[in-house]
Design a protein around this motif. Structure first.
Motif, PDB file in Angstrom:
ATOM      1  N   ARG A 150      49.169  46.979  21.086  1.00  0.00           N
ATOM      2  CA  ARG A 150      47.937  47.015  21.869  1.00  0.00           C
ATOM      3  C   ARG A 150      46.830  46.290  21.123  1.00  0.00           C
ATOM      4  O   ARG A 150      46.577  46.572  19.942  1.00  0.00           O
ATOM      5  N   THR A 151      46.157  45.374  21.801  1.00  0.00           N
ATOM      6  CA  THR A 151      45.137  44.565  21.131  1.00  0.00           C
ATOM      7  C   THR A 151      43.785  45.262  21.073  1.00  0.00           C
ATOM      8  O   THR A 151      42.982  44.976  20.187  1.00  0.00           O
ATOM      9  N   GLY A 152      43.522  46.144  22.031  1.00  0.00           N
ATOM     10  CA  GLY A 152      42.198  46.752  22.095  1.00  0.00           C
ATOM     11  C   GLY A 152      41.159  45.768  22.582  1.00  0.00           C
ATOM     12  O   GLY A 152      39.956  46.045  22.540  1.00  0.00           O
ATOM     13  N   LYS A 153      41.598  44.616  23.037  1.00  0.00           N
ATOM     14  CA  LYS A 153      40.710  43.562  23.525  1.00  0.00           C
ATOM     15  C   LYS A 153      41.037  43.264  24.979  1.00  0.00           C
ATOM     16  O   LYS A 153      41.881  43.911  25.599  1.00  0.00           O
ATOM     17  N   LEU A 154      40.396  42.228  25.521  1.00  0.00           N
ATOM     18  CA  LEU A 154      40.579  41.881  26.919  1.00  0.00           C
ATOM     19  C   LEU A 154      41.623  40.784  27.114  1.00  0.00           C
ATOM     20  O   LEU A 154      41.617  40.105  28.138  1.00  0.00           O
ATOM     21  N   TYR A 155      42.500  40.601  26.164  1.00  0.00           N
ATOM     22  CA  TYR A 155      43.512  39.559  26.294  1.00  0.00           C
ATOM     23  C   TYR A 155      44.876  40.111  25.895  1.00  0.00           C
ATOM     24  O   TYR A 155      44.995  41.187  25.311  1.00  0.00           O
TER      25      TYR A 155
ATOM     26  N   SER B  66      45.494  44.190  34.841  1.00  0.00           N
ATOM     27  CA  SER B  66      44.391  44.490  33.928  1.00  0.00           C
ATOM     28  C   SER B  66      44.919  44.584  32.510  1.00  0.00           C
ATOM     29  O   SER B  66      46.092  44.924  32.294  1.00  0.00           O
ATOM     30  N   THR B  67      44.038  44.322  31.547  1.00  0.00           N
ATOM     31  CA  THR B  67      44.424  44.558  30.160  1.00  0.00           C
ATOM     32  C   THR B  67      44.675  46.046  29.931  1.00  0.00           C
ATOM     33  O   THR B  67      45.297  46.436  28.934  1.00  0.00           O
ATOM     34  N   GLY B  68      44.243  46.873  30.894  1.00  0.00           N
ATOM     35  CA  GLY B  68      44.534  48.294  30.841  1.00  0.00           C
ATOM     36  C   GLY B  68      46.022  48.599  30.852  1.00  0.00           C
ATOM     37  O   GLY B  68      46.432  49.710  30.507  1.00  0.00           O
ATOM     38  N   HIS B  69      46.838  47.607  31.236  1.00  0.00           N
ATOM     39  CA  HIS B  69      48.293  47.832  31.223  1.00  0.00           C
ATOM     40  C   HIS B  69      48.784  48.128  29.814  1.00  0.00           C
ATOM     41  O   HIS B  69      49.841  48.745  29.633  1.00  0.00           O
ATOM     42  N   GLN B  70      48.016  47.706  28.802  1.00  0.00           N
ATOM     43  CA  GLN B  70      48.420  47.969  27.416  1.00  0.00           C
ATOM     44  C   GLN B  70      48.306  49.450  27.054  1.00  0.00           C
ATOM     45  O   GLN B  70      48.806  49.873  26.012  1.00  0.00           O
ATOM     46  N   ARG B  71      47.694  50.246  27.906  1.00  0.00           N
ATOM     47  CA  ARG B  71      47.570  51.680  27.636  1.00  0.00           C
ATOM     48  C   ARG B  71      48.875  52.426  27.860  1.00  0.00           C
ATOM     49  O   ARG B  71      49.072  53.497  27.298  1.00  0.00           O
ATOM     50  N   SER B  72      49.758  51.870  28.711  1.00  0.00           N
ATOM     51  CA  SER B  72      50.998  52.595  28.996  1.00  0.00           C
ATOM     52  C   SER B  72      52.038  51.701  29.656  1.00  0.00           C
ATOM     53  O   SER B  72      51.716  50.970  30.594  1.00  0.00           O
ATOM     54  N   PRO B  73      53.285  51.789  29.186  1.00  0.00           N
ATOM     55  CA  PRO B  73      54.379  51.188  29.945  1.00  0.00           C
ATOM     56  C   PRO B  73      54.655  52.064  31.165  1.00  0.00           C
ATOM     57  O   PRO B  73      54.015  53.098  31.361  1.00  0.00           O
TER      58      PRO B  73
ATOM     59  N   MET C 212      44.523  39.297  34.521  1.00  0.00           N
ATOM     60  CA  MET C 212      43.429  40.176  34.122  1.00  0.00           C
ATOM     61  C   MET C 212      42.135  39.481  34.545  1.00  0.00           C
ATOM     62  O   MET C 212      41.850  38.378  34.064  1.00  0.00           O
ATOM     63  N   PRO C 213      41.360  40.065  35.462  1.00  0.00           N
ATOM     64  CA  PRO C 213      40.152  39.373  35.935  1.00  0.00           C
ATOM     65  C   PRO C 213      39.014  39.357  34.924  1.00  0.00           C
ATOM     66  O   PRO C 213      38.134  38.505  34.993  1.00  0.00           O
ATOM     67  N   GLY C 214      39.037  40.311  33.985  1.00  0.00           N
ATOM     68  CA  GLY C 214      37.941  40.421  33.032  1.00  0.00           C
ATOM     69  C   GLY C 214      37.187  41.716  33.257  1.00  0.00           C
ATOM     70  O   GLY C 214      37.559  42.541  34.099  1.00  0.00           O
ATOM     71  N   ALA C 215      36.135  41.900  32.520  1.00  0.00           N
ATOM     72  CA  ALA C 215      35.299  43.100  32.652  1.00  0.00           C
ATOM     73  C   ALA C 215      34.175  42.804  33.629  1.00  0.00           C
ATOM     74  O   ALA C 215      33.306  41.979  33.359  1.00  0.00           O
ATOM     75  N   ILE C 216      34.234  43.456  34.787  1.00  0.00           N
ATOM     76  CA  ILE C 216      33.251  43.249  35.843  1.00  0.00           C
ATOM     77  C   ILE C 216      32.837  44.610  36.382  1.00  0.00           C
ATOM     78  O   ILE C 216      33.683  45.475  36.602  1.00  0.00           O
TER      79      ILE C 216
END
Length: 307
Positions: free
Chosen positions: A277-282, A158-165, A213-217
């Motif tokens: 961190r991009t704050g986006k979905l990519y 997930s792009t959520g990985h950008q929240r934390s190593p 990252m599958p996207g926002a679903i």
């Protein structure tokens, strides 16, 4: 290293990606396939002629999905098997029951931003479910994957990985307040790192692994996050489950990915490596594809499972 680009994108569906692919005689396992992305991933794989096993916690739900997939695809080789990723005995039993080669393993099951919880072994629940359980499963199925000769592991991150190593000294939040999003981010970083190191270790066995990252679903995954009312993502970026499963199916089936591993994809194309961190979905964080981090996580994961 040339970045992988495909004809597909944000709005592509799993069925569109799978069209024209023939996996007759091949076998696939999809974890968490009793609903949502897992079910649609399994459906698309079944449409290619593959034998598909739904590895699920809820057998009754899995049987309902399997029946529906068989009816909609005409493929009767859709099976259901129990799997609880937080239970090492369940993972071992699933692997022990597997006979013959395995062409595709889709590590799809997961939890998101759940309340603080720990396994019987003392592992933080999201890290245990999203990473450690799948790590143990892939290792236990290594022989079956190697027997195929050109096997693929698909890892839903997930792009959520950008929240934390991965916080090496405190994975289980023993010395810091529990934060459900940081725990989620750490587990999703671990997913990407697994794909990097699995490819390095196992490419000689014909096994490659890629993360996505599958996207926002909106699926059951969001049950702890406010669901549709959260307003976190622009409406034009929200995907259906059929669209969300597309990147998983691409990595599992596309000839463009033959022999390709250790990469991260979103919207059916390889994503760029980012330093912030991009704050986006990519974007995939540099720390999530770092080979030294990947080796360190592999060694640590072995230690955690052994202990």
């Amino acid at each position: 290293m040339t970045s992988i680009s495909t004809p597909f994108g944000l709005s592509s569906t799993a069925a569109e990606v799978a069209a024209g692919i023939d996996l007759t005689g091949r076998r696939a396992v999809v974890t968490g396939a009793s609903s949502g992305l897992g079910a649609e991933t399994a459906r698309a794989l079944a449409s290619t002629g593959a034998e598909v096993t739904l590895a699920v916690r809820d057998l009754a739900a899995g049987e309902r999905v399997a029946k529906d997939i068989a009816e909609t695809t005409g493929n009767r080789q859709v099976r259901v098997a129990p799997l609880e990723l937080t239970d090492p005995a369940s993972v071992a039993a699933f692997a022990a029951s597997w006979q013959g080669p395995l062409h595709v393993l889709v590590n799809n099951a997961g939890v998101m931003a759940c309340p603080e919880q720990y396994t019987e072994q003392g592992r933080e629940w999201q890290f245990a479910t999203n990473h450690l359980g799948h790590f143990a499963l892939a290792n236990a199925l290594h022989g079956a994957l190697a027997a195929d000769g050109a096997a693929r592991i698909v890892v839903v991150s997930s792009t959520g990985h950008q929240r934390s190593p991965v916080v090496w000294d405190d994975i289980d939040f023993a010395f810091r307040p529990y934060d459900p999003w940081l725990a989620y981010g750490q587990s999703k970083t671990a997913n990407v790192l697994f794909a990097v190191e699995a490819t390095r270790r196992w490419a000689a066995d014909g096994i490659t692994a890629n993360a996505l990252m599958p996207g926002a679903i909106y699926t059951n995954l969001q049950r702890h996050t406010g669901g549709r009312g959260s307003g976190r993502v622009a409406a034009d970026l929200i995907k259906t489950t059929e669209q969300g499963a597309a990147t998983s199916v691409l990595l599992a089936t596309s000839p463009l990915l033959e022999g390709i591993g250790a990469r991260y994809f979103d919207d059916c194309n390889e994503s760029e490596v980012v330093g912030r961190r991009t704050g986006k979905l990519y974007g995939v964080a540099r720390y999530a594809v770092d080979p030294d981090n990947a080796r360190r996580l592999w060694d640590l994961s072995e230690e955690l499972l052994a202990g």
